[in-house]
Structures are given as structure tokens and as C-alpha cells.
Design an enzyme around this catalytic site. Structure first.
Site, short mmCIF file in Angstrom:
data_model
loop_
_atom_site.label_atom_id
_atom_site.label_comp_id
_atom_site.label_asym_id
_atom_site.label_seq_id
_atom_site.Cartn_x
_atom_site.Cartn_y
_atom_site.Cartn_z
N ASN A 168 -42.77 -4.01 -4.11
CA ASN A 168 -43.50 -4.04 -5.39
C ASN A 168 -44.93 -3.57 -5.13
O ASN A 168 -45.76 -4.34 -4.68
CB ASN A 168 -43.46 -5.47 -5.96
CG ASN A 168 -44.19 -5.56 -7.29
OD1 ASN A 168 -44.55 -4.53 -7.88
ND2 ASN A 168 -44.41 -6.77 -7.77
N TRP A 169 -45.14 -2.29 -5.44
CA TRP A 169 -46.45 -1.71 -5.15
C TRP A 169 -47.48 -2.02 -6.23
O TRP A 169 -48.64 -1.63 -6.15
CB TRP A 169 -46.31 -0.18 -4.93
CG TRP A 169 -45.64 0.14 -3.63
CD1 TRP A 169 -45.36 -0.74 -2.61
CD2 TRP A 169 -45.16 1.42 -3.18
NE1 TRP A 169 -44.74 -0.08 -1.57
CE2 TRP A 169 -44.61 1.25 -1.89
CE3 TRP A 169 -45.14 2.71 -3.74
CZ2 TRP A 169 -44.05 2.30 -1.15
CZ3 TRP A 169 -44.58 3.76 -3.01
CH2 TRP A 169 -44.05 3.54 -1.73
N LYS A 170 -47.06 -2.69 -7.28
CA LYS A 170 -47.96 -3.10 -8.37
C LYS A 170 -48.80 -1.91 -8.83
O LYS A 170 -48.31 -0.78 -8.83
CB LYS A 170 -48.80 -4.31 -7.93
CG LYS A 170 -47.92 -5.44 -7.38
CD LYS A 170 -48.64 -6.74 -7.15
CE LYS A 170 -47.66 -7.78 -6.61
NZ LYS A 170 -48.24 -9.09 -6.43
N HIS B 290 -42.23 -10.50 -14.03
CA HIS B 290 -43.10 -10.82 -12.89
C HIS B 290 -44.20 -11.76 -13.37
O HIS B 290 -44.71 -11.62 -14.49
CB HIS B 290 -43.70 -9.53 -12.29
CG HIS B 290 -44.37 -9.80 -10.97
ND1 HIS B 290 -45.62 -10.35 -10.89
CD2 HIS B 290 -43.94 -9.64 -9.70
CE1 HIS B 290 -45.94 -10.52 -9.61
NE2 HIS B 290 -44.93 -10.09 -8.87
N GLU C 123 -39.88 -16.39 -7.19
CA GLU C 123 -41.23 -16.15 -6.67
C GLU C 123 -42.15 -17.28 -7.14
O GLU C 123 -42.72 -17.20 -8.24
CB GLU C 123 -41.78 -14.84 -7.24
CG GLU C 123 -41.07 -13.60 -6.77
CD GLU C 123 -42.02 -12.41 -6.75
OE1 GLU C 123 -42.22 -11.84 -5.68
OE2 GLU C 123 -42.57 -12.09 -7.81
N SER D 72 -45.62 -13.65 -0.45
CA SER D 72 -46.26 -13.50 0.87
C SER D 72 -45.29 -13.20 2.01
O SER D 72 -45.53 -13.61 3.15
CB SER D 72 -47.07 -14.75 1.24
OG SER D 72 -48.12 -14.93 0.33
N GLY E 286 -44.79 -7.71 -1.92
CA GLY E 286 -45.95 -7.06 -2.51
C GLY E 286 -46.85 -6.49 -1.43
O GLY E 286 -46.62 -5.41 -0.88
N GLY E 287 -47.88 -7.27 -1.07
CA GLY E 287 -48.93 -6.81 -0.15
C GLY E 287 -48.40 -6.12 1.10
O GLY E 287 -48.88 -5.03 1.47
P1 PGA Z 1 -46.84 -10.68 -2.18
O1 PGA Z 1 -46.40 -10.28 -3.66
O2 PGA Z 1 -45.72 -10.29 -1.26
O3 PGA Z 1 -48.11 -9.91 -1.94
O4 PGA Z 1 -47.05 -12.16 -2.18
C1 PGA Z 1 -45.12 -10.56 -4.11
C2 PGA Z 1 -45.03 -10.24 -5.57
O5 PGA Z 1 -46.00 -10.49 -6.31
O6 PGA Z 1 -44.00 -9.72 -6.05
#
Ligand code: PGA
Length: 260
Positions: free
Chosen positions: A7-9, A98, A170, A218, A239-240
Site C-alpha cells: 500500500n503505497w498510499k 482503509h 489492521e 507496521s 505500508g511504510g
Molecule cells: P504500515 O501501514 O505498514 O506503514 O503500518 C499499513 C497500512 O496502513 O496499510
């Protein structure tokens, strides 16, 4: 087989997104990507660029694309919206619900159930995100909140259509960019996955049995080996860590290594 949804947001320009995809594919073999399904959830504008890149340079790649959201409406006078049909011309999946969309765009469960209907109408597969806030966790409401989200958001989905749905658990407090960003423990995630499976089975019988459950919050190179022990977990919404080529490749490598 596990899945990573990257998820590159709203983090990369579309040139950067293309570069990250290219760099990843230059270092991960197609065989490994057959063992660990990679789905890239890029921004709306990056999706056509990523699609073109896959088609031109990696026509046999198993990498799939996902939107991060879609409109709850079809084509029409809905300024600022992108409808499911347009997304389906470039992607196979869409994330719905999300926590950032629930929070910053005020999307409620009624909106989300309509988005899911639109996605299914247009043949998109849905990754439905659910999870409790820190306060709800403190108030011991996690199980109730997650069950409510699942049942409300899936309220217009037929039993037959459930095969196009995945659930990503999540917990909001564990997302790396959230205020609390606490690591979630495998035991607690296991308990939640058992609960989610029970909710699915109780409400949808055998149709609920095959809905994949993923974990997100995370996920990184530091905890992926531990998180591979989560029960009833088909993959990870990342995400990150998915924004750094070495971490993304590292996650795929560890998953492939450990599941073999
Ligand atoms: P994260 O994000 O891995 O940076 O915690 C996950 C997400 O928001 O889908």
C-alpha cells in the site's frame, strides 16, 4: 502461498512508483513471485503507469495492481470521484475501508458497503480493511468493532460474491504512521483472526470459510518472521516498509524462504 499488498498510499510520484516497481522486479525472480503474490496498491495516477510498465517490460509477471479506494457511485456527476469501471480497466483489486479513508475522508460503513457493491459490479476484487482504534482497544471493544465493520460493510454482498472479498485486519494503533504505532502481538492477532473467522462462518456458512484474512500494521523485516506464525493469515498489507526497495524485496524473500 502468501500475498503482500504494497500500500503505497499517496507517497510516490508516478515516476518514483515506476522506478520502485522496476527495481523490485529486477531483483525478485518470477518464480518467487509465484510463491508470494505481490499486489501493488498505487495512487490513482500511478496505476496506468505501472500497468504500462508491467505490460511492456514484464508481460509474464504475476504482479497485480490495486486501487486504494473507489467511488461509491457509478459514472455521473460526482466531482472528484473515480468509479470502479475505470479502475477495472487498469487494476484487478481495490482496497476499501482503509482506516485513513475512514478517518480523513469520513467514509462510514454505509459508504463502504456501496463502494463494495460498485467494485463487485465492475468485477474488481475487494480488500476490505477493518480494525479498531486505540481508544476502542482500551475500551475492550475490538471484537465488537471488527465484527460490526465486517457485517455492515458486506451487507449487500451475496454469498456467491464473497469469493471476491479478502479481509485485512489492521488495528489502527499498530499502523506505522498512527499516533500510537504499537507493535501488535501474534497472540492477539491470532485471537482476532479466530474471531473474524467465527464471524464469517456464523454469518456466511461455508462461503465464509474461504475468505482470506490478511494482517496489516507496521509489518517489516524486523517482525515478518514472527508474523509468519499468525494463524489463518493469507498475507500482509504493508505500508511504510513497501516503499523501500530493499525492505520490499527482503519481505518477499523471507516469505518465500519460510514457506518452502
Ligand atoms: P504500515 O501501514 O505498514 O506503514 O503500518 C499499513 C497500512 O496502513 O496499510
Amino acid at each position: 502461498m502468501k500475498t503482500i499488498i504494497a500500500n503505497w498510499k499517496n507517497n510516490l510520484s508516478f515516476q518514483e512508483a515506476e522506478k520502485l516497481l522496476e527495481n523490485t522486479l529486477s531483483k525478485v525472480s518470477p518464480e518467487d513471485l509465484n510463491k508470494c503474490q505481490l499486489i501493488i496498491a498505487g495512487s490513482y495516477l500511478s496505476l496506468p503507469v505501472l500497468k504500462k510498465c508491467l505490460k511492456q517490460h514484464h508481460p509474464k509477471s504475476s504482479v497485480l495492481l490495486s486501487a486504494q479506494d473507489i467511488s461509491a457511485q457509478t459514472y455521473g456527476a460526482y466531482t472528484g470521484q473515480v468509479c470502479a469501471d475505470d479502475i477495472y480497466s487498469i487494476a484487478s483489486h481495490t482496497i476499501i475501508g482503509h482506516s485513513e479513508a475512514r478517518m480523513y475522508l469520513n467514509q462510514n460503513d454505509q459508504d463502504l458497503s456501496q463502494k463494495i457493491s460498485q467494485a463487485l459490479r465492475a468485477n474488481l476484487k475487494v480488500i476490505l480493511c477493518v480494525g479498531e482504534s486505540y481508544q476502542q482497544k482500551m475500551d475492550k471493544l475490538s471484537y465488537v468493532v471488527v465484527a460490526d465493520q465486517i457485517l455492515s460493510d458486506l451487507s449487500y454482498v451475496s454469498l456467491e460474491e464473497l469469493r471476491f472479498i479478502s479481509i485485512a485486519y489492521e488495528p489502527i494503533w499498530s499502523i506505522s504512521t498512527s499516533e500510537h504505532a504499537l507493535p501488535a502481538h501474534v497472540n492477539d492477532i491470532n485471537k482476532m483472526n479466530i474471531h473474524i473467522r467465527q464471524v464469517l462462518n456464523t454469518n456466511f456458512g461455508d462461503y465464509g470459510q474461504n475468505i482470506p484474512i490478511l494482517y496489516g500494521g507496521s509489518v517489516s523485516l524486523n517482525n515478518i518472521r514472527e508474523y509468519l506464525n499468525i494463524i489463518d493469515c493469507s498475507g500482509y498489507l504493508v505500508g511504510g516498509a513497501s516503499l523501500k526497495v530493499d525492505e520490499l524485496i527482503g519481505l518477499i524473500n523471507i516469505i518465500v524462504e519460510e514457506i518452502n
